[in-house]
Design an enzyme around this catalytic site. Structure first.
Site, PDB file in Angstrom:
ATOM      1  N   GLU A 109       6.235  46.165   3.116  1.00 26.47           N
ATOM      2  CA  GLU A 109       7.239  45.488   3.949  1.00 26.47           C
ATOM      3  C   GLU A 109       8.633  45.902   3.498  1.00 26.47           C
ATOM      4  O   GLU A 109       9.531  45.081   3.304  1.00 26.47           O
ATOM      5  CB  GLU A 109       7.070  43.967   3.874  1.00 26.47           C
ATOM      6  CG  GLU A 109       5.721  43.451   4.335  1.00 26.47           C
ATOM      7  CD  GLU A 109       5.525  43.532   5.840  1.00 26.47           C
ATOM      8  OE1 GLU A 109       6.423  44.035   6.545  1.00 26.47           O
ATOM      9  OE2 GLU A 109       4.462  43.096   6.323  1.00 26.47           O
ATOM     10  N   ASP A 142      10.550  24.466  15.777  1.00 26.56           N
ATOM     11  CA  ASP A 142      10.069  25.017  17.049  1.00 26.56           C
ATOM     12  C   ASP A 142       8.555  25.147  16.949  1.00 26.56           C
ATOM     13  O   ASP A 142       8.037  25.784  16.025  1.00 26.56           O
ATOM     14  CB  ASP A 142      10.710  26.377  17.318  1.00 26.56           C
ATOM     15  CG  ASP A 142      10.413  26.886  18.720  1.00 26.56           C
ATOM     16  OD1 ASP A 142      10.544  26.095  19.669  1.00 26.56           O
ATOM     17  OD2 ASP A 142      10.067  28.073  18.864  1.00 26.56           O
ATOM     18  N   ASP A 170      11.609  20.774  19.189  1.00 27.64           N
ATOM     19  CA  ASP A 170      11.524  21.168  20.598  1.00 27.64           C
ATOM     20  C   ASP A 170      11.094  19.974  21.457  1.00 27.64           C
ATOM     21  O   ASP A 170      10.005  19.419  21.264  1.00 27.64           O
ATOM     22  CB  ASP A 170      10.529  22.313  20.743  1.00 27.64           C
ATOM     23  CG  ASP A 170      10.458  22.869  22.144  1.00 27.64           C
ATOM     24  OD1 ASP A 170      11.149  22.345  23.037  1.00 27.64           O
ATOM     25  OD2 ASP A 170       9.693  23.830  22.355  1.00 27.64           O
ATOM     26  N   HIS A 197      12.160  32.330  17.600  1.00 28.37           N
ATOM     27  CA  HIS A 197      11.508  31.074  17.210  1.00 28.37           C
ATOM     28  C   HIS A 197      12.316  30.338  16.144  1.00 28.37           C
ATOM     29  O   HIS A 197      12.599  29.147  16.275  1.00 28.37           O
ATOM     30  CB  HIS A 197      10.086  31.355  16.740  1.00 28.37           C
ATOM     31  CG  HIS A 197       9.290  32.132  17.742  1.00 28.37           C
ATOM     32  ND1 HIS A 197       8.961  31.620  18.981  1.00 28.37           N
ATOM     33  CD2 HIS A 197       8.798  33.396  17.711  1.00 28.37           C
ATOM     34  CE1 HIS A 197       8.280  32.538  19.656  1.00 28.37           C
ATOM     35  NE2 HIS A 197       8.177  33.616  18.909  1.00 28.37           N
ATOM     36  N   ASP A 249      15.711  29.441  17.755  1.00 25.64           N
ATOM     37  CA  ASP A 249      15.638  28.218  18.564  1.00 25.64           C
ATOM     38  C   ASP A 249      15.634  26.982  17.666  1.00 25.64           C
ATOM     39  O   ASP A 249      16.317  25.986  17.953  1.00 25.64           O
ATOM     40  CB  ASP A 249      14.374  28.232  19.435  1.00 25.64           C
ATOM     41  CG  ASP A 249      14.508  29.141  20.640  1.00 25.64           C
ATOM     42  OD1 ASP A 249      15.634  29.606  20.921  1.00 25.64           O
ATOM     43  OD2 ASP A 249      13.486  29.400  21.309  1.00 25.64           O
TER      44      ASP A 249
END
Length: 409
Positions: free
Chosen positions: A132, A259, A314, A390, A393
């Site tokens: 990564e 979220d 949410d 995500h 938000d």
């Protein structure tokens, strides 16, 4: 004696990668492209072939090894049917080749001293693997490890291997390894199309991604560089900071947002500190995981120590919010949203300098890839894409009460 066909367990597409002995071996690719599993098997095979070799495995954050590189290397040992020859230990985290005492060591860039002072008991530390690698935003962090692979290696070749998903073409990895020609660099791009071990359901997921999320498909499917043009947030940077020191500032307040996701999307928890006076926002923690049930989300929040915090979630998931309260997350409440709430939330976040702690790796990916959408003519429009959002938000939700109070000042 057990005989294993490398062709049957490794598959095709990586012959040159497997045999390369130059200084830098770099593989960018999409998901399910076999790059990490092939690298893991290659290292196990090589260490058994070269009795003086040792491997250093690097991730940006040390704790991420246990469920990624350590598990991949254990899988590779079993895949090659040599489990009786290796010892895998969790404390300290290391893998040892029993016949010779060679070791695979795991380190994180969040503890640089553990890397610069590293030594081995047998042979030479001649290889390093950055998994990564895109998460490493500071090239100097890479250089420090690169320089640690030096000195006499008993005739063994020294090599740095890097594997990663190519989230943004602005990353230093592109300029350093893919935009140059060097006899000391092998840089390849791979994708799921070379993975003969995928079944029909796996391929269907990529086809769905191609249709629904073409931008994501180019990166995660085909392994192409993400194009960062039209980025929504140009006001962020990654830095190390002490959240406890930031929290002592006058007027600083915390903000937590949630979220919900499950099958296709992750559940995302955003944790930040807001300095309104200096217009600074510090992202100090995150959670990013698919297939979480509400009781697991509640347990995660409790484990992190945020059960008593105000969490804005949410509002489309009223049932989930109710269940979280029943599981002990009493201060979770629904976001108000409202007309044009996405753009309003974005505009408010753009007023801050956003600092991302290095441990918040998924925030870095989203902020790098969250861009303004385009019309049929390819021109940018004043609406963001519905992807890579995500955690963003969740951050927007968390800022709602702060934005309302700020507006009233």
């Amino acid at each position: 004696m057990i005989k294993v066909s490398l062709q049957s367990v490794v598959g095709a597409g990586y012959r040159d990668f497997w045999n390369y002995t130059g200084r830098y071996r770099v593989a960018k690719g999409g998901r399910a492209s076999k790059k990490s599993t092939t690298a893991a098997m290659n290292f196990i095979y090589r260490m058994m072939k070269y009795p003086d070799s040792n491997l250093l495995v690097i991730r940006k954050v040390y704790k991420d090894h246990k469920d990624s590189t350590y598990t991949q290397l254990k899988w590779a040992i079993n895949r090659l049917q040599v489990g009786h020859l290796w010892e895998c230990r969790l404390s300290p985290l290391e893998i040892r080749y029993k016949p010779t005492g060679q070791k695979i060591l795991f380190r994180g860039l969040d503890d640089p001293m553990s890397i610069t002072s590293i030594t081995v008991d047998v042979g030479y530390l001649c290889w390093a693997w950055f998994e990564e690698a895109f998460q490493i935003l500071n090239e100097d962090d890479f250089n420090k490890v690169d320089m640690s692979i030096r000195g006499d290696t008993g005739g063994l070749f020294k090599q740095i291997t890097l594997t990663f998903n190519p989230w943004s073409d602005k990353h230093w990895l592109k300029k350093r390894f893919f935009d140059v020609e060097s006899s000391n660099i092998m840089a390849i791009t791979t994708n799921y199309l070379c993975n003969e071990f995928l079944d029909a359901s796996d391929l269907a997921l990529f086809e769905d991604m191609r249709v629904r999320f073409p931008r994501r498909y180019k990166i995660e499917g085909l392994g192409e560089w993400g194009i960062a043009e039209g980025g929504v947030f140009e006001n962020w940077k990654e830095i190390h900071f002490d959240k406890w020191e930031i929290s002592k500032r006058e007027g600083v307040r915390s903000a937590f947002g949630l979220d919900f996701g499950f099958t296709n999307d992750p559940t995302a928890l955003s944790c930040s500190l807001i300095d309104l006076k200096n217009r600074e926002l510090f992202l100090f923690d995150e959670h990013y995981e698919k297939a979480m049930h509400n009781d697991e989300i509640a347990d995660m929040i409790k484990r992190k120590g945020y059960a008593k915090e105000l969490i804005i979630a949410d509002s489309q998931e009223q049932k989930s919010i109710s269940e979280l309260r029943r599981y002990g997350i009493r201060r979770v409440k629904a976001a108000e949203k409202g007309p044009d709430s996405i753009r309003a939330g974005i505009q408010y976040l753009q007023q801050f300098v956003i600092y991302v702690h290095p441990s918040c790796t998924n925030f870095g990916i989203e902020l790098s890839n969250y861009v303004w959408d385009t019309n049929k003519e390819g021109q940018l429009i004043n609406k963001p894409i519905d992807d890579y959002n995500h955690l963003i938000d969740a951050l927007r939700y968390s800022m709602e009460p702060i934005r309302k109070r700020d507006r009233g000042r």
